[in-house]
Design a protein around this motif. Sequence first.
Motif, mmCIF file in Angstrom:
data_model
loop_
_atom_site.group_PDB
_atom_site.id
_atom_site.type_symbol
_atom_site.label_atom_id
_atom_site.label_comp_id
_atom_site.label_asym_id
_atom_site.label_seq_id
_atom_site.Cartn_x
_atom_site.Cartn_y
_atom_site.Cartn_z
ATOM 1 N N THR A 24 53.535 72.828 37.043
ATOM 2 C CA THR A 24 54.894 72.853 36.521
ATOM 3 C C THR A 24 55.428 71.430 36.402
ATOM 4 O O THR A 24 55.470 70.691 37.378
ATOM 5 C CB THR A 24 55.817 73.664 37.438
ATOM 6 N N GLY A 25 55.781 71.049 35.191
ATOM 7 C CA GLY A 25 56.287 69.702 34.954
ATOM 8 C C GLY A 25 55.253 68.627 35.166
ATOM 9 O O GLY A 25 55.597 67.444 35.298
ATOM 10 N N ASN A 26 53.975 69.050 35.212
ATOM 11 C CA ASN A 26 52.876 68.116 35.479
ATOM 12 C C ASN A 26 53.044 67.380 36.808
ATOM 13 O O ASN A 26 52.532 66.270 36.986
ATOM 14 C CB ASN A 26 52.729 67.113 34.325
ATOM 15 N N ASN A 27 53.761 68.014 37.746
ATOM 16 C CA ASN A 27 53.970 67.410 39.055
ATOM 17 C C ASN A 27 52.790 67.701 39.973
ATOM 18 O O ASN A 27 52.139 68.748 39.854
ATOM 19 C CB ASN A 27 55.244 67.943 39.696
ATOM 20 N N PRO A 28 52.514 66.793 40.917
ATOM 21 C CA PRO A 28 51.422 67.049 41.864
ATOM 22 C C PRO A 28 51.800 68.169 42.834
ATOM 23 O O PRO A 28 52.967 68.343 43.183
ATOM 24 C CB PRO A 28 51.271 65.713 42.595
ATOM 25 N N VAL A 29 50.833 68.960 43.261
ATOM 26 C CA VAL A 29 51.038 70.050 44.218
ATOM 27 C C VAL A 29 50.205 69.753 45.459
ATOM 28 O O VAL A 29 49.007 69.475 45.360
ATOM 29 C CB VAL A 29 50.625 71.415 43.624
ATOM 30 N N SER A 30 50.846 69.794 46.628
ATOM 31 C CA SER A 30 50.150 69.543 47.887
ATOM 32 C C SER A 30 50.185 70.796 48.743
ATOM 33 O O SER A 30 51.256 71.363 48.999
ATOM 34 C CB SER A 30 50.823 68.386 48.640
ATOM 35 N N LEU A 31 49.011 71.263 49.171
ATOM 36 C CA LEU A 31 48.900 72.442 50.029
ATOM 37 C C LEU A 31 48.228 72.028 51.331
ATOM 38 O O LEU A 31 47.138 71.460 51.315
ATOM 39 C CB LEU A 31 48.089 73.546 49.342
ATOM 40 N N LYS A 32 48.891 72.333 52.444
ATOM 41 C CA LYS A 32 48.382 71.934 53.760
ATOM 42 C C LYS A 32 47.825 73.145 54.483
ATOM 43 O O LYS A 32 48.512 74.161 54.646
ATOM 44 C CB LYS A 32 49.507 71.309 54.578
ATOM 45 N N LEU A 33 46.569 73.077 54.921
ATOM 46 C CA LEU A 33 45.931 74.192 55.608
ATOM 47 C C LEU A 33 46.528 74.393 56.992
ATOM 48 O O LEU A 33 47.014 73.435 57.616
ATOM 49 C CB LEU A 33 44.428 73.942 55.727
ATOM 50 N N LEU A 44 46.377 84.645 53.919
ATOM 51 C CA LEU A 44 46.879 83.284 53.817
ATOM 52 C C LEU A 44 48.101 83.285 52.903
ATOM 53 O O LEU A 44 48.037 83.713 51.751
ATOM 54 C CB LEU A 44 45.791 82.368 53.250
ATOM 55 N N SER A 45 49.233 82.827 53.431
ATOM 56 C CA SER A 45 50.472 82.796 52.657
ATOM 57 C C SER A 45 51.063 81.388 52.732
ATOM 58 O O SER A 45 50.509 80.500 53.378
ATOM 59 C CB SER A 45 51.467 83.824 53.195
ATOM 60 N N THR A 46 52.188 81.196 52.074
ATOM 61 C CA THR A 46 52.827 79.893 52.060
ATOM 62 C C THR A 46 54.256 79.979 52.568
ATOM 63 O O THR A 46 54.919 81.011 52.422
ATOM 64 C CB THR A 46 52.823 79.289 50.643
ATOM 65 N N THR A 47 54.719 78.892 53.157
ATOM 66 C CA THR A 47 56.115 78.828 53.596
ATOM 67 C C THR A 47 57.044 78.490 52.442
ATOM 68 O O THR A 47 58.264 78.525 52.582
ATOM 69 C CB THR A 47 56.282 77.756 54.682
ATOM 70 N N GLY A 48 56.469 78.138 51.300
ATOM 71 C CA GLY A 48 57.271 77.736 50.148
ATOM 72 C C GLY A 48 57.477 76.234 50.076
ATOM 73 O O GLY A 48 58.096 75.734 49.136
ATOM 74 N N SER A 49 56.953 75.514 51.071
ATOM 75 C CA SER A 49 57.094 74.055 51.069
ATOM 76 C C SER A 49 55.739 73.364 51.194
ATOM 77 O O SER A 49 55.646 72.240 51.676
ATOM 78 C CB SER A 49 58.008 73.619 52.221
ATOM 79 N N GLY A 50 54.686 74.073 50.806
ATOM 80 C CA GLY A 50 53.359 73.482 50.809
ATOM 81 C C GLY A 50 52.519 73.781 52.026
ATOM 82 O O GLY A 50 51.321 73.494 52.037
ATOM 83 N N LEU A 52 50.484 76.181 54.289
ATOM 84 C CA LEU A 52 49.834 77.484 54.271
ATOM 85 C C LEU A 52 49.793 78.039 55.693
ATOM 86 O O LEU A 52 49.687 77.290 56.667
ATOM 87 C CB LEU A 52 48.422 77.375 53.701
ATOM 88 N N GLN A 53 49.876 79.374 55.820
ATOM 89 C CA GLN A 53 49.867 80.010 57.128
ATOM 90 C C GLN A 53 49.246 81.386 57.017
ATOM 91 O O GLN A 53 49.215 81.988 55.942
ATOM 92 C CB GLN A 53 51.300 80.135 57.669
#
Length: 229
Positions: A24-33, A44-50, A52-53
């Motif tokens: 989205t918007g060519n923005n970088p996406v960071s996902l933390k395990l 595995l779900s997300t908190t909405g702020s990157g 994962l839990q």
Amino acid sequence: MSGVKIKADSGGGSVELKGPASTTGNNPVSLKLPVADGSANQVLSTTGSGQLQFATPAGEGTTHVSQWRQNANSTIQTYSNAGNAYTYLTANWEKPDNANGIEFTFIGTDFAAPSSGIFTYPTTGIWRIDFVLQWANSGSATITELYAYIEATNDDGTDWQVIGDGGNSVDAGNGTCWLTSQCHAIQDVENVGQDKVKFKSVAGSADATLIASTNQSNTYVTFTRLCDT
């Protein structure tokens, strides 16, 4: 499309993780395990702020159930005898003792002992409340009615509203008989510090006796968490 290939330990083959065609918007996406593995059947779900839990999917079985009962008989007064007020079940609440290894007590996180009859939820969610009140007429009037109510608040007790009510009546002449009044409700608990529940009753033409016991559940409430809010 770029990706990361992870080779199998043995036997050949690999698993590849690929990024999306675009963000989205060519923005970088960071996902933390997460820091540790989850429990069996969690996802595995997300908190909405990157972040994962691991979490239990909503609707995948009942995660919390708790039951409480009255352990001593008491008088439920008529509205007029009580000074135009209801009888609140403020005392005599206990957990089933499960002494015979058969009675249900709770699953998940249990409710704390109610304070002055007010129950505070252990976790947020959509909760079902089942209130069953067993009673006996006094035998002094031909017709006796008794009503059970569930009251809830979402502002820590500033404003209480009836969210469930039910009643029953008997025409027993001068004899004594036993009946059950019950009601049910669904409460959306978004804040465990603010959303609470309590129970009250009132008799009709004559006072009634609330039937209770420390050995079995005559008058009781069952809380069941249905899903996330």
